[in-house]
Motif scaffolding. Sequence first.
Motif, PDB file in Angstrom:
ATOM      1  N   ALA A  71       0.816  -1.209   0.000  1.00  0.00           N
ATOM      2  CA  ALA A  71       0.000   0.000   0.000  1.00  0.00           C
ATOM      3  C   ALA A  71       0.855   1.266   0.000  1.00  0.00           C
ATOM      4  O   ALA A  71       0.425   2.302  -0.503  1.00  0.00           O
ATOM      5  N   VAL A  72       2.055   1.181   0.536  1.00  0.00           N
ATOM      6  CA  VAL A  72       2.904   2.374   0.638  1.00  0.00           C
ATOM      7  C   VAL A  72       3.354   2.864  -0.737  1.00  0.00           C
ATOM      8  O   VAL A  72       3.194   4.046  -1.054  1.00  0.00           O
ATOM      9  N   PRO A  73       3.916   2.016  -1.611  1.00  0.00           N
ATOM     10  CA  PRO A  73       4.280   2.523  -2.938  1.00  0.00           C
ATOM     11  C   PRO A  73       3.068   3.019  -3.732  1.00  0.00           C
ATOM     12  O   PRO A  73       3.165   3.991  -4.485  1.00  0.00           O
ATOM     13  N   LEU A  74       1.922   2.383  -3.538  1.00  0.00           N
ATOM     14  CA  LEU A  74       0.706   2.847  -4.214  1.00  0.00           C
ATOM     15  C   LEU A  74       0.324   4.235  -3.729  1.00  0.00           C
ATOM     16  O   LEU A  74      -0.013   5.116  -4.518  1.00  0.00           O
ATOM     17  N   TRP A  75       0.409   4.445  -2.417  1.00  0.00           N
ATOM     18  CA  TRP A  75       0.109   5.767  -1.863  1.00  0.00           C
ATOM     19  C   TRP A  75       1.109   6.803  -2.367  1.00  0.00           C
ATOM     20  O   TRP A  75       0.731   7.914  -2.729  1.00  0.00           O
ATOM     21  N   LEU A  76       2.396   6.444  -2.389  1.00  0.00           N
ATOM     22  CA  LEU A  76       3.416   7.374  -2.881  1.00  0.00           C
ATOM     23  C   LEU A  76       3.201   7.714  -4.348  1.00  0.00           C
ATOM     24  O   LEU A  76       3.351   8.869  -4.760  1.00  0.00           O
ATOM     25  N   ALA A  77       2.838   6.720  -5.162  1.00  0.00           N
ATOM     26  CA  ALA A  77       2.562   6.982  -6.578  1.00  0.00           C
ATOM     27  C   ALA A  77       1.360   7.905  -6.720  1.00  0.00           C
ATOM     28  O   ALA A  77       1.361   8.824  -7.553  1.00  0.00           O
ATOM     29  N   GLY A  78       0.336   7.682  -5.905  1.00  0.00           N
ATOM     30  CA  GLY A  78      -0.830   8.568  -5.941  1.00  0.00           C
ATOM     31  C   GLY A  78      -0.476   9.985  -5.540  1.00  0.00           C
ATOM     32  O   GLY A  78      -0.981  10.949  -6.126  1.00  0.00           O
ATOM     33  N   ALA A  79       0.408  10.128  -4.557  1.00  0.00           N
ATOM     34  CA  ALA A  79       0.831  11.461  -4.130  1.00  0.00           C
ATOM     35  C   ALA A  79       1.601  12.175  -5.241  1.00  0.00           C
ATOM     36  O   ALA A  79       1.411  13.375  -5.471  1.00  0.00           O
ATOM     37  N   VAL A  80       2.452  11.445  -5.952  1.00  0.00           N
ATOM     38  CA  VAL A  80       3.202  12.042  -7.060  1.00  0.00           C
ATOM     39  C   VAL A  80       2.258  12.471  -8.173  1.00  0.00           C
ATOM     40  O   VAL A  80       2.369  13.576  -8.725  1.00  0.00           O
ATOM     41  N   VAL A  81       1.310  11.610  -8.508  1.00  0.00           N
ATOM     42  CA  VAL A  81       0.344  11.948  -9.569  1.00  0.00           C
ATOM     43  C   VAL A  81      -0.496  13.153  -9.155  1.00  0.00           C
ATOM     44  O   VAL A  81      -0.727  14.070  -9.953  1.00  0.00           O
ATOM     45  N   LEU A  82      -0.963  13.174  -7.914  1.00  0.00           N
ATOM     46  CA  LEU A  82      -1.755  14.302  -7.439  1.00  0.00           C
ATOM     47  C   LEU A  82      -0.947  15.595  -7.473  1.00  0.00           C
ATOM     48  O   LEU A  82      -1.437  16.626  -7.931  1.00  0.00           O
TER      49      LEU A  82
END
Length: 140
Positions: free
Chosen positions: A34-45
């Motif tokens: 879940a952490v890399p997914l959250w980090l990827a979402g933060a970068v996209v946002l």
Amino acid sequence: MRNANVLRYVLGGAGLALTGIGAWQLAVLPHAPAVPLWLAGAVVLHDGVIAPLVLAVGLLVAARPARGVLRGALIVMGGVTLVTLPLLVRPGEPPNPSALPLPYGRNLAVVLAAVAVTAGALLLVRRRRARPQPRDADDA
């Protein structure tokens, strides 16, 4: 070796060590995917929404004559929102009931309105001071 180079190597080594610690933590934690997914979402946002929005607002503000006051108000509003946002979007009840005893959404709106009113009042005062004063007929 110059002091700047030594500092650069020390900071680079510390960065690599911390990156290794983070990677090790990701490998051993049970909810690691879940952490890399959250980090990827933060970068996209950030790169897809926040940065273009900030650039667009910056371009609009740069063309205004009172850009200093507008920039200051926007920086204060952004900082206050950034600090309050985690309290607003946290799901569920807080573990400590005293952590969120106030209505943060309403209070954020009040603070943002106060900053906007203060900036508007400052702009009005500056505009009135910049306006040429009419001369009295007795002075002529």
